[in-house]
Design a protein around this motif. Sequence first.
Motif, PDB file in Angstrom:
ATOM      1  N   ALA A   1       0.817  -1.214   0.000  1.00 36.30           N
ATOM      2  CA  ALA A   1       0.000   0.000   0.000  1.00 36.30           C
ATOM      3  C   ALA A   1       0.849   1.262   0.000  1.00 36.30           C
ATOM      4  O   ALA A   1       0.397   2.318  -0.466  1.00 36.30           O
ATOM      5  CB  ALA A   1      -0.946   0.015   1.203  1.00 36.30           C
ATOM      6  N   SER A   2       2.096   1.179   0.487  1.00 42.10           N
ATOM      7  CA  SER A   2       2.980   2.339   0.464  1.00 42.10           C
ATOM      8  C   SER A   2       3.382   2.704  -0.957  1.00 42.10           C
ATOM      9  O   SER A   2       3.891   3.798  -1.206  1.00 42.10           O
ATOM     10  CB  SER A   2       4.233   2.079   1.302  1.00 42.10           C
ATOM     11  OG  SER A   2       5.030   1.060   0.716  1.00 42.10           O
ATOM     12  N   LEU A   3       3.148   1.785  -1.899  1.00 38.65           N
ATOM     13  CA  LEU A   3       3.427   2.034  -3.317  1.00 38.65           C
ATOM     14  C   LEU A   3       2.142   2.250  -4.106  1.00 38.65           C
ATOM     15  O   LEU A   3       2.176   2.330  -5.330  1.00 38.65           O
ATOM     16  CB  LEU A   3       4.199   0.855  -3.914  1.00 38.65           C
ATOM     17  CG  LEU A   3       5.571   0.554  -3.309  1.00 38.65           C
ATOM     18  CD1 LEU A   3       6.119  -0.744  -3.886  1.00 38.65           C
ATOM     19  CD2 LEU A   3       6.525   1.700  -3.556  1.00 38.65           C
ATOM     20  N   GLY A   4       1.016   2.311  -3.408  1.00 39.35           N
ATOM     21  CA  GLY A   4      -0.258   2.445  -4.097  1.00 39.35           C
ATOM     22  C   GLY A   4      -0.764   1.144  -4.666  1.00 39.35           C
ATOM     23  O   GLY A   4      -1.671   1.131  -5.506  1.00 39.35           O
ATOM     24  N   LEU A   5      -0.205   0.029  -4.210  1.00 45.13           N
ATOM     25  CA  LEU A   5      -0.573  -1.293  -4.699  1.00 45.13           C
ATOM     26  C   LEU A   5      -1.241  -2.094  -3.595  1.00 45.13           C
ATOM     27  O   LEU A   5      -1.520  -1.569  -2.514  1.00 45.13           O
ATOM     28  CB  LEU A   5       0.679  -2.035  -5.192  1.00 45.13           C
ATOM     29  CG  LEU A   5       1.452  -1.374  -6.326  1.00 45.13           C
ATOM     30  CD1 LEU A   5       2.804  -2.050  -6.517  1.00 45.13           C
ATOM     31  CD2 LEU A   5       0.653  -1.426  -7.616  1.00 45.13           C
ATOM     32  N   LEU A   6      -1.489  -3.372  -3.857  1.00 45.22           N
ATOM     33  CA  LEU A   6      -1.951  -4.291  -2.815  1.00 45.22           C
ATOM     34  C   LEU A   6      -1.255  -5.622  -2.996  1.00 45.22           C
ATOM     35  O   LEU A   6      -0.759  -5.940  -4.075  1.00 45.22           O
ATOM     36  CB  LEU A   6      -3.475  -4.448  -2.846  1.00 45.22           C
ATOM     37  CG  LEU A   6      -4.165  -4.957  -4.117  1.00 45.22           C
ATOM     38  CD1 LEU A   6      -4.137  -6.475  -4.206  1.00 45.22           C
ATOM     39  CD2 LEU A   6      -5.605  -4.478  -4.150  1.00 45.22           C
ATOM     40  N   PRO A   7      -1.153  -6.417  -1.941  1.00 41.62           N
ATOM     41  CA  PRO A   7      -0.531  -7.745  -2.068  1.00 41.62           C
ATOM     42  C   PRO A   7      -1.336  -8.591  -3.045  1.00 41.62           C
ATOM     43  O   PRO A   7      -2.557  -8.700  -2.905  1.00 41.62           O
ATOM     44  CB  PRO A   7      -0.608  -8.310  -0.646  1.00 41.62           C
ATOM     45  CG  PRO A   7      -0.767  -7.111   0.230  1.00 41.62           C
ATOM     46  CD  PRO A   7      -1.571  -6.132  -0.558  1.00 41.62           C
ATOM     47  N   ALA A   8      -0.660  -9.188  -4.018  1.00 46.13           N
ATOM     48  CA  ALA A   8      -1.394  -9.905  -5.071  1.00 46.13           C
ATOM     49  C   ALA A   8      -0.849 -11.301  -5.324  1.00 46.13           C
ATOM     50  O   ALA A   8      -1.126 -11.889  -6.351  1.00 46.13           O
ATOM     51  CB  ALA A   8      -1.380  -9.094  -6.366  1.00 46.13           C
ATOM     52  N   ALA A   9      -0.069 -11.828  -4.381  1.00 48.21           N
ATOM     53  CA  ALA A   9       0.418 -13.206  -4.503  1.00 48.21           C
ATOM     54  C   ALA A   9      -0.133 -14.051  -3.364  1.00 48.21           C
ATOM     55  O   ALA A   9       0.512 -14.971  -2.883  1.00 48.21           O
ATOM     56  CB  ALA A   9       1.945 -13.235  -4.519  1.00 48.21           C
ATOM     57  N   GLY A  10      -1.345 -13.722  -2.936  1.00 46.38           N
ATOM     58  CA  GLY A  10      -2.007 -14.469  -1.869  1.00 46.38           C
ATOM     59  C   GLY A  10      -2.016 -13.766  -0.527  1.00 46.38           C
ATOM     60  O   GLY A  10      -2.633 -14.244   0.420  1.00 46.38           O
TER      61      GLY A  10
END
Length: 262
Positions: free
Chosen positions: A135-144
């Motif tokens: 989230a600090s990169l504007g993303l979300l965890p996406a490998a589970g």
Amino acid sequence: MTLETMTVEKLENGVHVVTINNPPANTLNLGIQNDLLKIIENVKNDASIRVLVFKSAHPKIFIAGADLGQMSNTDGPIDYAEGAKQLQDVFNALEQLPIPTIAAINGHALGGGCEFALACDFRIMGGGTIGLTEASLGLLPAAGGTQRLPRLIGGAKARELMFFSKRLNAAEAQAIGLVTKAVEPAALDEEVYQFANTLGQGAIKAIGLIKECIVAVDSTLEEGLKVEREAFARTFLTGEPEEGMKAFFEKRAPNFSQQLTT
């Protein structure tokens, strides 16, 4: 078995130690993914392998996570959901192995590195920090990560860790159940090998069946993973990853409050 980013050492009682060596930072590129699939397939075909230990050759990093440079490439369209599914499938195969797996965390395990560790049965940690910091990169965890972390430590604590991109040291991670055991960095190898050796002397086939039952409890995992990868792809429509990764490379704090989309 020829491996590009890993080496395998055979110890007693069927314990095999996999050392990850993908300079400069053990990023989760295709080399690591392909080698991991080879090791998984080898386990299925070799009954002498009773326990897998994963460790890092890097003195300060377990696994750094995704290759941000590759992810920020704008030369052509990228199917982010399909890319996420590919890594999800690799970690699913790791989680479903019919033998115990241990992540020996000697350094930072952030983002995808944490997700790798979450797909293992046990996490024994010495140095570094661990967390899902996407989230600090504007993303979300996406490998589970959005699925496995809440299952492991509960939804409320998982929200706190992911929303605030928290990085926990070994003692903090043990306190909330994120890692199995926190140890002194200098004692990590010895602690892990003793732990693995005890498992290797156990009823591995029964343990494998126990694992199968545990994984079956999470009957909605596949749907959760589908939601996760589709959400991951949508983050790239928000403009936040562009700012987050730009800030990362410029070594500054990201400014997500600015208007990023038109």
